[in-house]
Motif scaffolding. Sequence first.
Motif, PDB file in Angstrom:
ATOM      1  N   GLY A 134      32.793 -19.947 -72.889  1.00 48.20           N
ATOM      2  CA  GLY A 134      34.126 -20.844 -73.974  1.00 48.20           C
ATOM      3  C   GLY A 134      35.421 -20.409 -73.698  1.00 48.20           C
ATOM      4  O   GLY A 134      36.429 -20.448 -73.947  1.00 48.20           O
ATOM      5  N   LYS A 144      35.905 -23.778 -68.962  1.00 45.59           N
ATOM      6  CA  LYS A 144      34.923 -24.358 -67.880  1.00 45.59           C
ATOM      7  C   LYS A 144      34.400 -25.663 -67.303  1.00 45.59           C
ATOM      8  O   LYS A 144      35.208 -26.570 -67.090  1.00 45.59           O
ATOM      9  CB  LYS A 144      33.910 -23.397 -67.662  1.00 45.59           C
ATOM     10  CG  LYS A 144      33.477 -23.521 -65.820  1.00 45.59           C
ATOM     11  CD  LYS A 144      32.259 -22.500 -65.696  1.00 45.59           C
ATOM     12  CE  LYS A 144      31.118 -22.480 -67.529  1.00 45.59           C
ATOM     13  NZ  LYS A 144      30.938 -23.634 -67.279  1.00 45.59           N
ATOM     14  N   SER A 145      34.156 -26.379 -68.892  1.00 47.94           N
ATOM     15  CA  SER A 145      34.069 -27.582 -68.534  1.00 47.94           C
ATOM     16  C   SER A 145      34.926 -28.768 -68.295  1.00 47.94           C
ATOM     17  O   SER A 145      35.662 -29.578 -68.401  1.00 47.94           O
ATOM     18  CB  SER A 145      32.566 -28.369 -69.799  1.00 47.94           C
ATOM     19  OG  SER A 145      31.601 -27.414 -69.589  1.00 47.94           O
ATOM     20  N   THR A 146      36.106 -28.522 -69.791  1.00 46.60           N
ATOM     21  CA  THR A 146      37.046 -28.435 -70.235  1.00 46.60           C
ATOM     22  C   THR A 146      38.184 -29.098 -68.801  1.00 46.60           C
ATOM     23  O   THR A 146      38.294 -29.951 -68.476  1.00 46.60           O
ATOM     24  CB  THR A 146      37.997 -28.442 -71.018  1.00 46.60           C
ATOM     25  OG1 THR A 146      37.457 -28.397 -72.446  1.00 46.60           O
ATOM     26  CG2 THR A 146      39.178 -29.141 -71.414  1.00 46.60           C
ATOM     27  N   ASP A 148      46.286 -26.545 -75.712  1.00 48.00           N
ATOM     28  CA  ASP A 148      46.878 -27.874 -76.150  1.00 48.00           C
ATOM     29  C   ASP A 148      45.895 -28.420 -77.443  1.00 48.00           C
ATOM     30  O   ASP A 148      44.473 -28.482 -76.683  1.00 48.00           O
ATOM     31  CB  ASP A 148      46.889 -28.540 -75.265  1.00 48.00           C
ATOM     32  CG  ASP A 148      47.553 -29.836 -75.610  1.00 48.00           C
ATOM     33  OD1 ASP A 148      47.591 -30.372 -76.389  1.00 48.00           O
ATOM     34  OD2 ASP A 148      48.770 -29.692 -74.901  1.00 48.00           O
TER      35      ASP A 148
HETATM   36  N1  LIG Z   1      43.857 -25.896 -72.950  1.00 46.66           N
HETATM   37  C1  LIG Z   1      42.665 -25.676 -73.637  1.00 46.66           C
HETATM   38  N2  LIG Z   1      43.128 -26.230 -75.080  1.00 46.66           N
HETATM   39  C2  LIG Z   1      42.967 -25.697 -76.515  1.00 46.66           C
HETATM   40  N3  LIG Z   1      41.489 -25.904 -76.232  1.00 46.66           N
HETATM   41  C3  LIG Z   1      41.087 -26.054 -75.129  1.00 46.66           C
HETATM   42  C4  LIG Z   1      41.475 -26.061 -73.686  1.00 46.66           C
HETATM   43  N4  LIG Z   1      40.287 -25.781 -72.967  1.00 46.66           N
HETATM   44  C5  LIG Z   1      39.401 -26.204 -73.714  1.00 46.66           C
HETATM   45  N5  LIG Z   1      39.264 -26.092 -74.932  1.00 46.66           N
HETATM   46  C6  LIG Z   1      38.943 -26.046 -75.685  1.00 46.66           C
HETATM   47  O1  LIG Z   1      38.243 -24.485 -76.531  1.00 46.66           O
HETATM   48  C7  LIG Z   1      35.961 -24.987 -76.142  1.00 46.66           C
HETATM   49  C8  LIG Z   1      35.719 -24.781 -74.947  1.00 46.66           C
HETATM   50  O2  LIG Z   1      35.748 -24.990 -74.007  1.00 46.66           O
HETATM   51  P1  LIG Z   1      34.770 -25.462 -73.357  1.00 46.66           P
HETATM   52  O3  LIG Z   1      35.359 -26.327 -71.779  1.00 46.66           O
HETATM   53  O4  LIG Z   1      33.596 -26.492 -73.285  1.00 46.66           O
HETATM   54  O5  LIG Z   1      34.346 -24.390 -72.458  1.00 46.66           O
HETATM   55  P2  LIG Z   1      33.304 -23.736 -71.616  1.00 46.66           P
HETATM   56  O6  LIG Z   1      32.876 -25.221 -70.689  1.00 46.66           O
HETATM   57  O7  LIG Z   1      34.136 -22.468 -70.446  1.00 46.66           O
HETATM   58  O8  LIG Z   1      32.056 -22.856 -72.565  1.00 46.66           O
HETATM   59  C9  LIG Z   1      36.257 -26.933 -76.591  1.00 46.66           C
HETATM   60  O9  LIG Z   1      36.367 -27.276 -77.750  1.00 46.66           O
HETATM   61  C10 LIG Z   1      37.670 -26.550 -75.419  1.00 46.66           C
HETATM   62  O10 LIG Z   1      37.874 -28.562 -76.086  1.00 46.66           O
END
Ligand SMILES: Nc1ncnc2c1ncn2[C@@H]1O[C@H](COP(=O)(O)OP(=O)(O)O)[C@@H](O)[C@H]1O
Length: 375
Positions: A127, A130-132, A324
């Motif tokens: 959360g 990481k994936s983003t 963002d």
């Molecule tokens: N910089 C950011 N600004 C706004 N929302 C973000 C940002 N980075 C991630 N998110 C949101 O946060 C949530 C978790 O991100 P995700 O990339 O799935 O995390 P992880 O892979 O670490 O579990 C998603 O809904 C994503 O769109």
Amino acid sequence: MSRTVRDQILSALAGIADPERGRDVVASGRISGVAVEDGVARIMVETTPERAGATEPLRRAVEAAAASVRGVKRASAVLTAERGPAQRPPAAPTSAAPGPAAGRPRPAAPTLPGVKAVIAVASGKGGVGKSTLAVNLALALQARGLKVGLLDADVYGPSIPRMLGLSGRPDSPDGKRITPKVGWGLKAMSIGLMVEEDTPLIWRGPMVQGALDQFLRETDWAPLDILVLDMPPGTGDVQLSIAQRVPLAGAVIVSTPQDIALLDARKGLAMFRRVEVPILGLVENMSWFTCPHCGGRSDIFGHGGARDEALKLGLPFLGAVPLDLEVRIMSDEGRPVVAVAPDSEAAAPYHAIAAGVVDSIAKAHREPPRIMIED
Ligand SMILES: Nc1ncnc2c1ncn2[C@@H]1O[C@H](COP(=O)(O)OP(=O)(O)O)[C@@H](O)[C@H]1O
Ligand SMILES: [Mg+2]
């Protein structure tokens, strides 16, 4: 030592009938892997997503039979889905590679032909974005003229298909190799493309490794300059075993400001150091919030923690990404910001991070390679 135990397990399993396939479970090719390490047996039992429930009694029988073998302290059998669009050839019980045995030199993970560098995006917990980051970093690397692929190694919570707007099973023209899907120019592969999201399969350690090995080695990645791996969250055994099995050129660690203390960067670093994977640097995500109405900036989580932590640990700080709303909406819609609005303010941090990553890879690999000895 473990070989003989393994053979005994296979003999024990040969006494279990496979009602669906009409022979014993070994002869029917139902057992796709047996690995024994330190008295812990891990067995993979093949099924299909539709038959997972029906195969459960068989899985339990396999587990019980393995547990009854002398020398086995604990046995776990897991259901695995039949591989890819093609059927797995019958009976290859020797295919499960056991983990590296302690006390012996560990061979370097085999390289991937036609892939110049594999990098991991890792985090202490889920959360944190990481994936983003993995998606937008991959796109920003691509924007630099590199050929880039993205492998979703987070088999517990695959999100790459959604973030790249991909769906449907990947093709396999020859029934063996997998043709990756292409999203926004990136070659991509994910367990999320192979099974339905709510498939009641039990994804555990052995399956994670089996699926990843398959995705890594049986997908037509080549030619690639960089393959980005979206790791499962955490720095535990699963992550360690991936780091051991994949020829990683380095790892990018992502954290939010409020989690940086929890990340226990040292532990995460220690894990990668154990397998001699250089840390390419730290990224701080959701670092600050810019109000879309007034433009005011709020350090809601106390921005800057990762930079300080990186400094303390002597690691490169690759950059900070603000919280963002657009980034969130777009990535959840399969429209990653770096692909859709490459010149926007929101995309800028990812381009800077990509530049830092390329630098870090070059630096990390200028040092002479070291021989890897397990401690
Ligand atoms: N910089 C950011 N600004 C706004 N929302 C973000 C940002 N980075 C991630 N998110 C949101 O946060 C949530 C978790 O991100 P995700 O990339 O799935 O995390 P992880 O892979 O670490 O579990 C998603 O809904 C994503 O769109
Ligand atoms: Mg994720």
